[in-house]
Scaffold this motif. Structure first.
Motif, PDB file in Angstrom:
ATOM      1  N   GLY A   1       0.945  -1.131  -0.196  1.00 22.03           N
ATOM      2  CA  GLY A   1      -0.002  -0.124   0.101  1.00 22.03           C
ATOM      3  C   GLY A   1       0.842   1.205   0.013  1.00 22.03           C
ATOM      4  N   LEU A   2       1.776   1.267   0.895  1.00 20.79           N
ATOM      5  CA  LEU A   2       2.737   2.374   0.656  1.00 20.79           C
ATOM      6  C   LEU A   2       3.440   2.485  -0.608  1.00 20.79           C
ATOM      7  N   GLY A   3       3.699   1.462  -1.136  1.00 23.19           N
ATOM      8  CA  GLY A   3       4.113   1.453  -2.702  1.00 23.19           C
ATOM      9  C   GLY A   3       3.353   2.157  -3.545  1.00 23.19           C
ATOM     10  N   VAL A   4       2.087   1.778  -3.528  1.00 20.97           N
ATOM     11  CA  VAL A   4       1.124   2.266  -4.311  1.00 20.97           C
ATOM     12  C   VAL A   4       0.928   3.971  -4.151  1.00 20.97           C
ATOM     13  N   ALA A   5       1.015   4.261  -2.888  1.00 18.08           N
ATOM     14  CA  ALA A   5       0.709   5.558  -2.560  1.00 18.08           C
ATOM     15  C   ALA A   5       2.064   6.232  -2.871  1.00 18.08           C
ATOM     16  N   THR A   6       3.379   5.812  -2.636  1.00  8.84           N
ATOM     17  CA  THR A   6       4.436   6.491  -3.250  1.00  8.84           C
ATOM     18  C   THR A   6       4.501   6.698  -4.695  1.00  8.84           C
ATOM     19  N   MET A   7       3.928   5.740  -5.415  1.00  4.00           N
ATOM     20  CA  MET A   7       3.959   5.725  -7.072  1.00  4.00           C
ATOM     21  C   MET A   7       2.914   7.042  -7.245  1.00  4.00           C
ATOM     22  N   HIS A   8       1.850   6.955  -6.388  1.00  3.68           N
ATOM     23  CA  HIS A   8       0.887   8.241  -6.925  1.00  3.68           C
ATOM     24  C   HIS A   8       1.633   9.611  -6.924  1.00  3.68           C
ATOM     25  N   TYR A   9       2.077   9.743  -5.572  1.00  9.64           N
ATOM     26  CA  TYR A   9       2.681  11.227  -5.268  1.00  9.64           C
ATOM     27  C   TYR A   9       4.022  11.274  -5.912  1.00  9.64           C
ATOM     28  N   LEU A  10       4.850  10.391  -6.361  1.00  5.96           N
ATOM     29  CA  LEU A  10       6.144  10.492  -7.061  1.00  5.96           C
ATOM     30  C   LEU A  10       5.679  10.712  -8.627  1.00  5.96           C
ATOM     31  N   GLY A  11       4.586  10.290  -8.920  1.00  6.90           N
ATOM     32  CA  GLY A  11       4.132  10.527 -10.323  1.00  6.90           C
ATOM     33  C   GLY A  11       3.359  12.007 -10.351  1.00  6.90           C
ATOM     34  N   MET A  12       2.829  12.322  -9.303  1.00  6.99           N
ATOM     35  CA  MET A  12       2.582  13.807  -9.315  1.00  6.99           C
ATOM     36  C   MET A  12       3.489  14.714  -9.095  1.00  6.99           C
ATOM     37  N   ALA A  13       4.676  14.273  -8.583  1.00  8.39           N
ATOM     38  CA  ALA A  13       5.873  15.110  -8.468  1.00  8.39           C
ATOM     39  C   ALA A  13       6.503  15.368  -9.736  1.00  8.39           C
ATOM     40  N   GLY A  14       6.236  14.541 -10.565  1.00  8.57           N
ATOM     41  CA  GLY A  14       6.728  14.807 -12.221  1.00  8.57           C
ATOM     42  C   GLY A  14       5.930  15.780 -12.875  1.00  8.57           C
ATOM     43  N   MET A  15       4.965  16.188 -12.400  1.00 13.94           N
ATOM     44  CA  MET A  15       3.754  16.804 -13.151  1.00 13.94           C
ATOM     45  C   MET A  15       4.525  18.319 -13.158  1.00 13.94           C
ATOM     46  N   ARG A  16       4.632  18.916 -14.417  1.00  5.43           N
ATOM     47  CA  ARG A  16       5.216  20.122 -14.624  1.00  5.43           C
ATOM     48  C   ARG A  16       4.047  21.583 -15.360  1.00  5.43           C
ATOM     49  N   LEU A  17       3.831  22.346 -14.487  1.00  8.67           N
ATOM     50  CA  LEU A  17       3.047  23.494 -14.867  1.00  8.67           C
ATOM     51  C   LEU A  17       3.530  24.696 -14.370  1.00  8.67           C
ATOM     52  N   PRO A  18       3.225  25.912 -14.549  1.00  6.54           N
ATOM     53  CA  PRO A  18       3.551  27.094 -14.082  1.00  6.54           C
ATOM     54  C   PRO A  18       2.964  27.552 -12.918  1.00  6.54           C
ATOM     55  N   GLY A  19       3.181  26.587 -11.935  1.00 10.44           N
ATOM     56  CA  GLY A  19       2.629  27.149 -10.572  1.00 10.44           C
ATOM     57  C   GLY A  19       3.277  26.109  -9.560  1.00 10.44           C
ATOM     58  N   ARG A  20       2.654  25.937  -8.568  1.00  7.03           N
ATOM     59  CA  ARG A  20       2.853  24.995  -7.348  1.00  7.03           C
ATOM     60  C   ARG A  20       1.539  24.213  -7.310  1.00  7.03           C
ATOM     61  N   ILE A  21       1.990  22.828  -6.854  1.00  3.61           N
ATOM     62  CA  ILE A  21       0.719  21.942  -6.309  1.00  3.61           C
ATOM     63  C   ILE A  21       0.680  21.823  -5.050  1.00  3.61           C
ATOM     64  N   GLU A  22      -0.362  22.065  -4.187  1.00  4.32           N
ATOM     65  CA  GLU A  22      -0.403  21.997  -2.656  1.00  4.32           C
ATOM     66  C   GLU A  22      -1.554  20.721  -2.334  1.00  4.32           C
ATOM     67  N   TYR A  23      -1.196  20.170  -1.106  1.00  2.00           N
ATOM     68  CA  TYR A  23      -2.153  18.989  -0.835  1.00  2.00           C
ATOM     69  C   TYR A  23      -2.799  19.334   0.502  1.00  2.00           C
ATOM     70  N   ASP A  24      -3.898  18.877   0.761  1.00  2.00           N
ATOM     71  CA  ASP A  24      -4.570  18.756   2.033  1.00  2.00           C
ATOM     72  C   ASP A  24      -3.980  17.394   2.774  1.00  2.00           C
ATOM     73  N   THR A  25      -3.689  17.959   3.977  1.00  2.00           N
ATOM     74  CA  THR A  25      -2.832  16.645   4.734  1.00  2.00           C
ATOM     75  C   THR A  25      -3.976  15.469   5.065  1.00  2.00           C
ATOM     76  N   LEU A  26      -5.062  15.966   5.479  1.00  6.15           N
ATOM     77  CA  LEU A  26      -5.897  14.718   6.200  1.00  6.15           C
ATOM     78  C   LEU A  26      -6.314  14.019   4.853  1.00  6.15           C
ATOM     79  N   THR A  27      -6.484  14.713   3.665  1.00  7.58           N
ATOM     80  CA  THR A  27      -7.107  13.738   2.570  1.00  7.58           C
ATOM     81  C   THR A  27      -5.973  12.844   2.034  1.00  7.58           C
ATOM     82  N   VAL A  28      -4.732  13.464   2.034  1.00  7.43           N
ATOM     83  CA  VAL A  28      -3.553  12.476   1.825  1.00  7.43           C
ATOM     84  C   VAL A  28      -3.477  11.488   2.768  1.00  7.43           C
ATOM     85  N   ALA A  29      -3.562  11.667   4.043  1.00  2.00           N
ATOM     86  CA  ALA A  29      -3.547  10.459   4.949  1.00  2.00           C
ATOM     87  C   ALA A  29      -4.703   9.569   4.693  1.00  2.00           C
TER      88      ALA A  29
END
Length: 298
Positions: A120-148
């Motif tokens: 499960g941690l591998g699946v979550a790591t894959m998701h957020y690492l894939g999101m870290a590869g996103m490139r756009l002119p701005g920044r992405i922020e996350y809601d901590t409780l929803t991430v948990a």
């Protein structure tokens, strides 16, 4: 500047396609793990490796099919290829660790929880690492409780999938387990995406991210082809491809129980006369006086 996020720019097409891909990867992984439990040595590692690669590839492909429908109205979206493919490697390796733990340690409560947590941690790591590869002119922020919450869903889904792999038997039961896994993985993805907010730079004002699909589609071809080939391999019985596995080679059963001597053949009586019994390589014959009942062999 707050970006306007749309996760369903293609309607239900991308969610349904992503769900089907997650189900395919889950079904292949469950099938391979189940088959690995039937083998003692020879093919176990191969089936476990194929199962972990199928699940990891299916989840990764599901994630980026769903991301094809993710757009930010004020900015185009691009992806960093090394980070994107690194997320695929992370998914396969961590899912593999969890599957190998269960495959070699057995389906105890401790191994299921340990393997499910790592997977499960591998699946979550894959998701957020894939999101870290996103490139756009701005920044992405996350809601901590929803991430948990998304991480918890990933761990529960992985643990349930591993339990199903070692406990569920039969085609319909395996199909139901793969559908449940597809729902859980898709739910984890869209829960994680609900935590996303995009803050754009003030100077950026570009048309919608039309390059997302053209960027992701070529990267998805290879993993999708792998899943199709893996499905073809799993559809065939291993007896047709690799011969008779060691788990079917059972020794011939003896008609006698251990510790009980085999019965000794005892010659019958009342057989025709003039029969010579061998003793020490010679036959003996006793003559009966005339008037008796003939001769008798010894």
């Amino acid at each position: 500047m707050q970006g306007t996020v749309d996760g369903f720019s293609y309607g239900v097409v991308t969610p349904v396609a992503a769900f089907l891909m997650a189900c395919l990867g889950g079904a292949l992984g469950l099938r391979c793990t189940t088959r690995s439990l039937r083998h003692r040595d020879s093919f176990k590692a191969g089936w476990l490796a194929l199962g972990s690669t199928s699940i990891g590839t299916g989840i990764w492909t599901m994630h980026f099919i769903a991301m094809m429908g993710f757009t930010v109205e004020q900015a185009p979206i691009d992806y960093d290829r090394p980070i994107t493919f690194a997320s695929l490697a992370v998914a396969i390796v961590m899912v593999g660790i969890g599957i190998f733990i269960v495959g070699y340690r057995g389906a105890t409560a401790l191994t299921l929880v340990t393997g499910g947590t790592i997977t499960g941690l591998g699946v979550a790591t894959m998701h957020y690492l894939g999101m870290a590869g996103m490139r756009l002119p701005g920044r992405i922020e996350y809601d901590t409780l929803t991430v948990a919450l998304s991480v918890v869903i990933a761990v529960v889904a992985a643990t349930t999938a591993l339990w199903a792999a070692v406990s569920v038997h039969g085609f319909l039961a395996s199909l139901g387990a793969s559908l449940v896994m597809g729902v859980a993985v898709s739910g984890m993805h869209y829960t994680a995406m609900a935590a996303v907010s995009v803050h754009l730079h003030a100077a950026s004002a570009a048309p919608t991210g039309a390059t997302t699909g053209s960027m992701l589609l070529p990267m998805l071809i290879g993993p999708a082809v792998f899943l199709i080939l893996a499905a073809v391999v799993v559809m065939f019985d291993p007896l047709l491809v690799m011969g008779d596995p060691d788990w079917q080679r059972t020794p011939a059963r003896s008609p006698y129980r251990p510790g009980v001597p085999a019965p000794r053949h005892v010659p019958g009586y009342g057989r025709p006369a003039n029969r010579t019994a061998r003793s020490g390589g010679r036959g003996f014959r006793r003559s009966v006086p005339r008037g008796g009942h003939g001769s008798q062999d010894w």
